[in-house]
Design a protein around this motif. Structure first.
Motif, mmCIF file in Angstrom:
data_model
loop_
_atom_site.group_PDB
_atom_site.id
_atom_site.type_symbol
_atom_site.label_atom_id
_atom_site.label_comp_id
_atom_site.label_asym_id
_atom_site.label_seq_id
_atom_site.Cartn_x
_atom_site.Cartn_y
_atom_site.Cartn_z
ATOM 1 N N GLN A 82 0.891 -1.210 0.060
ATOM 2 C CA GLN A 82 -0.119 0.150 -0.007
ATOM 3 C C GLN A 82 0.787 1.345 -0.044
ATOM 4 O O GLN A 82 0.395 2.485 0.224
ATOM 5 C CB GLN A 82 -0.983 -0.089 1.215
ATOM 6 N N ARG A 83 2.221 1.060 -0.131
ATOM 7 C CA ARG A 83 3.269 2.126 -0.348
ATOM 8 C C ARG A 83 3.004 3.069 0.866
ATOM 9 O O ARG A 83 2.999 4.446 0.888
ATOM 10 C CB ARG A 83 2.915 2.929 -1.738
ATOM 11 N N GLN A 84 3.064 2.548 1.962
ATOM 12 C CA GLN A 84 3.035 3.273 3.544
ATOM 13 C C GLN A 84 4.470 3.257 4.025
ATOM 14 O O GLN A 84 4.368 3.854 5.093
ATOM 15 C CB GLN A 84 1.866 2.472 4.172
ATOM 16 N N VAL A 85 5.285 2.565 3.470
ATOM 17 C CA VAL A 85 6.741 2.596 3.796
ATOM 18 C C VAL A 85 7.491 3.593 3.307
ATOM 19 O O VAL A 85 7.438 3.787 2.062
ATOM 20 C CB VAL A 85 7.349 1.014 3.714
ATOM 21 N N SER A 86 8.130 4.368 4.100
ATOM 22 C CA SER A 86 8.922 5.446 3.628
ATOM 23 C C SER A 86 10.337 4.950 3.386
ATOM 24 O O SER A 86 10.955 4.702 4.396
ATOM 25 C CB SER A 86 9.096 6.550 4.605
ATOM 26 N N LYS A 87 10.899 5.004 2.111
ATOM 27 C CA LYS A 87 12.129 4.442 1.855
ATOM 28 C C LYS A 87 13.111 5.733 1.123
ATOM 29 O O LYS A 87 12.569 6.286 0.152
ATOM 30 C CB LYS A 87 11.986 3.331 0.955
ATOM 31 N N ARG A 145 26.195 13.062 -6.060
ATOM 32 C CA ARG A 145 25.778 12.030 -4.911
ATOM 33 C C ARG A 145 23.964 12.597 -5.028
ATOM 34 O O ARG A 145 23.605 13.843 -4.967
ATOM 35 C CB ARG A 145 26.229 12.519 -3.627
ATOM 36 N N VAL A 146 23.242 11.503 -5.025
ATOM 37 C CA VAL A 146 21.744 11.682 -5.049
ATOM 38 C C VAL A 146 20.885 11.271 -4.068
ATOM 39 O O VAL A 146 21.363 10.078 -3.844
ATOM 40 C CB VAL A 146 21.190 11.412 -6.586
ATOM 41 N N GLU A 147 19.697 11.774 -3.418
ATOM 42 C CA GLU A 147 18.838 10.764 -2.820
ATOM 43 C C GLU A 147 17.844 10.492 -3.524
ATOM 44 O O GLU A 147 17.433 11.135 -4.586
ATOM 45 C CB GLU A 147 18.251 12.028 -1.638
ATOM 46 N N LEU A 148 17.284 9.236 -3.362
ATOM 47 C CA LEU A 148 16.430 8.521 -4.344
ATOM 48 C C LEU A 148 15.254 8.169 -3.376
ATOM 49 O O LEU A 148 15.160 7.498 -2.238
ATOM 50 C CB LEU A 148 16.991 7.448 -4.813
ATOM 51 N N GLU A 149 13.922 8.303 -4.010
ATOM 52 C CA GLU A 149 12.836 7.630 -3.284
ATOM 53 C C GLU A 149 12.074 7.007 -4.198
ATOM 54 O O GLU A 149 11.566 7.466 -5.281
ATOM 55 C CB GLU A 149 11.942 8.792 -2.962
ATOM 56 N N PRO A 150 12.044 5.629 -4.292
ATOM 57 C CA PRO A 150 11.302 4.585 -5.013
ATOM 58 C C PRO A 150 9.780 4.748 -4.886
ATOM 59 O O PRO A 150 9.551 4.167 -3.636
ATOM 60 C CB PRO A 150 11.981 3.397 -4.953
ATOM 61 N N VAL A 151 8.936 5.309 -5.544
ATOM 62 C CA VAL A 151 7.595 5.378 -5.212
ATOM 63 C C VAL A 151 6.966 3.946 -5.424
ATOM 64 O O VAL A 151 6.243 3.619 -4.721
ATOM 65 C CB VAL A 151 6.776 6.535 -6.201
ATOM 66 N N PHE A 192 8.226 3.120 8.939
ATOM 67 C CA PHE A 192 6.963 2.307 9.041
ATOM 68 C C PHE A 192 6.247 2.325 9.995
ATOM 69 O O PHE A 192 6.724 2.994 11.241
ATOM 70 C CB PHE A 192 7.452 1.027 8.189
ATOM 71 N N VAL A 193 4.893 1.857 10.131
ATOM 72 C CA VAL A 193 4.080 2.001 11.483
ATOM 73 C C VAL A 193 4.288 0.367 11.870
ATOM 74 O O VAL A 193 4.102 -0.620 11.425
ATOM 75 C CB VAL A 193 2.723 2.101 11.090
ATOM 76 N N HIS A 194 4.696 0.261 13.252
ATOM 77 C CA HIS A 194 4.823 -0.911 13.923
ATOM 78 C C HIS A 194 3.327 -1.642 14.057
ATOM 79 O O HIS A 194 2.356 -1.012 14.295
ATOM 80 C CB HIS A 194 5.260 -0.491 15.431
ATOM 81 N N PRO A 195 3.538 -2.921 13.572
ATOM 82 C CA PRO A 195 2.421 -3.612 13.415
ATOM 83 C C PRO A 195 1.478 -4.110 14.771
ATOM 84 O O PRO A 195 0.117 -4.003 14.582
ATOM 85 C CB PRO A 195 2.649 -4.807 12.722
ATOM 86 N N LEU A 196 2.145 -3.826 15.969
ATOM 87 C CA LEU A 196 1.402 -4.143 17.040
ATOM 88 C C LEU A 196 1.150 -2.799 17.919
ATOM 89 O O LEU A 196 -0.051 -2.818 18.250
ATOM 90 C CB LEU A 196 2.313 -5.135 17.819
ATOM 91 N N THR A 197 2.015 -2.022 17.908
ATOM 92 C CA THR A 197 1.787 -0.580 18.722
ATOM 93 C C THR A 197 1.186 0.311 17.932
ATOM 94 O O THR A 197 0.666 1.394 18.820
ATOM 95 C CB THR A 197 3.114 -0.098 19.377
ATOM 96 N N ALA A 204 17.993 5.021 10.453
ATOM 97 C CA ALA A 204 18.740 5.674 9.549
ATOM 98 C C ALA A 204 20.024 4.751 9.451
ATOM 99 O O ALA A 204 20.550 4.201 10.664
ATOM 100 C CB ALA A 204 19.076 7.318 9.763
ATOM 101 N N SER A 205 20.773 4.776 8.510
ATOM 102 C CA SER A 205 22.104 4.299 8.182
ATOM 103 C C SER A 205 23.216 5.101 7.507
ATOM 104 O O SER A 205 22.634 5.629 6.508
ATOM 105 C CB SER A 205 21.757 2.768 7.254
#
Length: 209
Positions: A82-87, A145-151, A192-197, A204-205
Motif C-alpha cells: 500500500q506504499r505506506q513505507v518510507s524509503k 551524489r543523489v537521494e532517491l525515493e522509489p515510489v 513504517f508503522v509498528h504492526p502491534l503498537t 537511519a543508516s
C-alpha cells in the motif's frame, strides 16, 4: 550472538527485526548451494521465526525490515503493497546531473534473455516511478551524489532509472557503468508503522561510500 551480527541489527522486538545488509550479501537464499548464505538465514540462526518482507539487490547495502512470524509478515508486507513505507536511498552516479530534483517515470520489465537484468518497455513494462534529489556534485571526479525515493518497488528500479538518465550508479557494470570497488547504492532511511503498537518507527543508516 556474535559481535558481527549484533552490529547488523538496528532494532528487534517480538514483531520485527530491522537489520543492516552489507553490500555483496544476498537478502534471501539463491537456488545454488553456494548462494545459500544470506541475511535472512543469518538472522534465523538467532531468531528462528524471522521471515522476509522485502528485498535489496545483492550489490546494495543498507536497511532491511524482517517480520517475526507469519502474522507480522502479512501485516508488514501490506504496508509495502500500500506504499505506506518510507524509503530513501543514497547513490553516487557517474557524471554531473543537471537540475536539482525530478522524477523518472519509465515502465520496466525483465530482460528475459539477460535476466536478472531489467529493461524499459513502454508496451509491456510495469509502471515505475523514482523521485530524485541532488545532494552534492564532484566536478573533479565527475560524479553526483543523489537521494532517491522509489515510489514503486520494481526489481532494479533505481539502477535502471538512473542509467536511463545517462547517469548509471558508480560500479554498476550491469547497467553500463565503469567498474568500481562496489555498486554505490545504499538504503539509508526506512520508516513504517509498528504492526502491534501503531507507533511510527524511523531508522537511519550512514552511507558507507
Amino acid at each position: 550472538m556474535s559481535i558481527v551480527m549484533s552490529q547488523l541489527i538496528h532494532f528487534v522486538d517480538q514483531a520485527l527485526v530491522v537489520a543492516e545488509k552489507p553490500a555483496g550479501l544476498l537478502s534471501v537464499p539463491g537456488r545454488l548451494e553456494e548462494n545459500k548464505d544470506c541475511l535472512v538465514t543469518r538472522l534465523q540462526q538467532h531468531y528462528p521465526d524471522v521471515m522476509t518482507v522485502h528485498r535489496l539487490d545483492q550489490v546494495t547495502s543498507g536497511l532491511m525490515l524482517y517480520a517475526r512470524g507469519k502474522a507480522m509478515q502479512i501485516a508488514l508486507s501490506k504496508q509495502f503493497e500500500q506504499r505506506q513505507v518510507s524509503k530513501r536511498y543514497e547513490a553516487l552516479v557517474q557524471g554531473l546531473v543537471e537540475g536539482e530534483s525530478g522524477e523518472i517515470d519509465l515502465p520496466l520489465i525483465c530482460d528475459w534473455p539477460n535476466r536478472p537484468k531489467q529493461m524499459v518497455s513502454v508496451e509491456l513494462g510495469k509502471p515505475s516511478l523514482t523521485r530524485w534529489r541532488v545532494l552534492a556534485r564532484d566536478a573533479a571526479a565527475q560524479t553526483t551524489r543523489v537521494e532517491l525515493e522509489p515510489v514503486t518497488g520494481r526489481s532494479h528500479q533505481l539502477r535502471l532509472h538512473l542509467a536511463s538518465m545517462g547517469h548509471p550508479i558508480v560500479g554498476d557494470v550491469m547497467y553500463d557503468a565503469q567498474p568500481a570497488v562496489r555498486v554505490c547504492l545504499h538504503a539509508r532511511r526506512l520508516g513504517f508503522v509498528h504492526p502491534l503498537t501503531g507507533a511510527t518507527l524511523e531508522f537511519a543508516s550512514e552511507c558507507p561510500f
